[in-house]
Design a protein around this motif. Sequence first.
Motif, PDB file in Angstrom:
ATOM      1  N   THR A  13      22.403   0.234 -31.011  1.00  0.00           N
ATOM      2  CA  THR A  13      23.501   1.176 -30.819  1.00  0.00           C
ATOM      3  C   THR A  13      24.660   0.534 -30.066  1.00  0.00           C
ATOM      4  O   THR A  13      24.447  -0.137 -29.060  1.00  0.00           O
ATOM      5  CB  THR A  13      23.023   2.418 -30.032  1.00  0.00           C
ATOM      6  OG1 THR A  13      21.867   2.966 -30.670  1.00  0.00           O
ATOM      7  CG2 THR A  13      24.105   3.478 -29.953  1.00  0.00           C
ATOM      8  N   TYR A  65      33.991  -2.982 -40.159  1.00  0.00           N
ATOM      9  CA  TYR A  65      34.072  -2.084 -41.310  1.00  0.00           C
ATOM     10  C   TYR A  65      35.525  -1.853 -41.695  1.00  0.00           C
ATOM     11  O   TYR A  65      36.445  -2.073 -40.892  1.00  0.00           O
ATOM     12  CB  TYR A  65      33.431  -0.730 -40.995  1.00  0.00           C
ATOM     13  CG  TYR A  65      31.929  -0.764 -40.809  1.00  0.00           C
ATOM     14  CD1 TYR A  65      31.072  -0.694 -41.901  1.00  0.00           C
ATOM     15  CD2 TYR A  65      31.370  -0.857 -39.538  1.00  0.00           C
ATOM     16  CE1 TYR A  65      29.692  -0.712 -41.735  1.00  0.00           C
ATOM     17  CE2 TYR A  65      29.989  -0.877 -39.357  1.00  0.00           C
ATOM     18  CZ  TYR A  65      29.164  -0.813 -40.461  1.00  0.00           C
ATOM     19  OH  TYR A  65      27.798  -0.831 -40.289  1.00  0.00           O
ATOM     20  N   LEU A  80      28.398   5.975 -42.987  1.00  0.00           N
ATOM     21  CA  LEU A  80      28.804   4.670 -43.481  1.00  0.00           C
ATOM     22  C   LEU A  80      28.031   4.318 -44.743  1.00  0.00           C
ATOM     23  O   LEU A  80      26.863   4.691 -44.895  1.00  0.00           O
ATOM     24  CB  LEU A  80      28.577   3.609 -42.411  1.00  0.00           C
ATOM     25  CG  LEU A  80      29.467   3.737 -41.173  1.00  0.00           C
ATOM     26  CD1 LEU A  80      28.948   2.854 -40.047  1.00  0.00           C
ATOM     27  CD2 LEU A  80      30.922   3.406 -41.503  1.00  0.00           C
ATOM     28  N   LYS A  84      24.070   3.071 -41.935  1.00  0.00           N
ATOM     29  CA  LYS A  84      24.066   3.243 -40.475  1.00  0.00           C
ATOM     30  C   LYS A  84      24.716   4.577 -40.109  1.00  0.00           C
ATOM     31  O   LYS A  84      25.573   5.095 -40.823  1.00  0.00           O
ATOM     32  CB  LYS A  84      24.792   2.082 -39.791  1.00  0.00           C
ATOM     33  CG  LYS A  84      23.987   0.789 -39.750  1.00  0.00           C
ATOM     34  CD  LYS A  84      24.677  -0.262 -38.907  1.00  0.00           C
ATOM     35  CE  LYS A  84      23.842  -1.524 -38.785  1.00  0.00           C
ATOM     36  NZ  LYS A  84      22.623  -1.322 -37.981  1.00  0.00           N
ATOM     37  N   ILE A  86      27.048   7.053 -37.786  1.00  0.00           N
ATOM     38  CA  ILE A  86      28.314   6.916 -37.067  1.00  0.00           C
ATOM     39  C   ILE A  86      28.761   8.278 -36.543  1.00  0.00           C
ATOM     40  O   ILE A  86      28.502   9.317 -37.172  1.00  0.00           O
ATOM     41  CB  ILE A  86      29.404   6.309 -37.987  1.00  0.00           C
ATOM     42  CG1 ILE A  86      30.720   6.113 -37.209  1.00  0.00           C
ATOM     43  CG2 ILE A  86      29.627   7.155 -39.238  1.00  0.00           C
ATOM     44  CD1 ILE A  86      31.779   5.345 -37.978  1.00  0.00           C
ATOM     45  N   ILE A  99      28.090   3.657 -33.361  1.00  0.00           N
ATOM     46  CA  ILE A  99      27.351   3.304 -34.570  1.00  0.00           C
ATOM     47  C   ILE A  99      25.947   2.891 -34.169  1.00  0.00           C
ATOM     48  O   ILE A  99      25.750   2.169 -33.192  1.00  0.00           O
ATOM     49  CB  ILE A  99      28.055   2.175 -35.347  1.00  0.00           C
ATOM     50  CG1 ILE A  99      29.408   2.670 -35.877  1.00  0.00           C
ATOM     51  CG2 ILE A  99      27.184   1.675 -36.501  1.00  0.00           C
ATOM     52  CD1 ILE A  99      30.225   1.614 -36.605  1.00  0.00           C
TER      53      ILE A  99
END
Length: 208
Positions: A13, A65, A80, A84, A86, A99
Amino acid sequence: MPLYKTITPNSQTTVKIWKITESFDVLMEEVDLKPKSLERVLGMKSELHQRGFLSVRCLLKAFGYDDVDLHYDENGKPYLKDGKHISITHSFNFSAVIISDSKIGIDIEKQRSKISIIANKFIDYEFSYLDENALNYINKLTIIWCIKESLYKLFATPGLSFKQHCLVIPMSDNEQETVAWIDYEAQKSRYNIHFLEFEGFTCAYAIN
């Protein structure tokens, strides 16, 4: 690029906080927006909201990203494309993104005295340990609000009530973490909470 702070609560994280000092034009130069996002930001009436939106895309870039990697489900929860989790927040001149491999939620709020006016709308159990006459009463209220907002984003279930379903365990003045619970219908879930205060703002994030 004013990346204000990076926090790593655990190995899966990461939290990044941005202090928004740039103009709209400068932020636009920093990001590459997909057509839907460009239409959305140009349609915002407030430049403060526009800059908040763009600063979040700058944070995405700091994570590696692009705007094209970010999507929203039918409930408006962001996700995402790589799977993952977010969560996103912005308030006035700060924004933040968390994230993680786990479900998470984050919120930033400016500390303002008017939060005491609406306290009874989002607090129930917590009144048992709050002191309305304490010097840090507004700070405590803001922390609790941020925690419950982060839980709401994490849980992402329509009908969840801040007041009825979210409980925040008392936190010590010299600590920056606590535990919170969601007690919703037949489901009881425990979450680790971290929070911090800076420049008149509070940020809290919940980790599943």
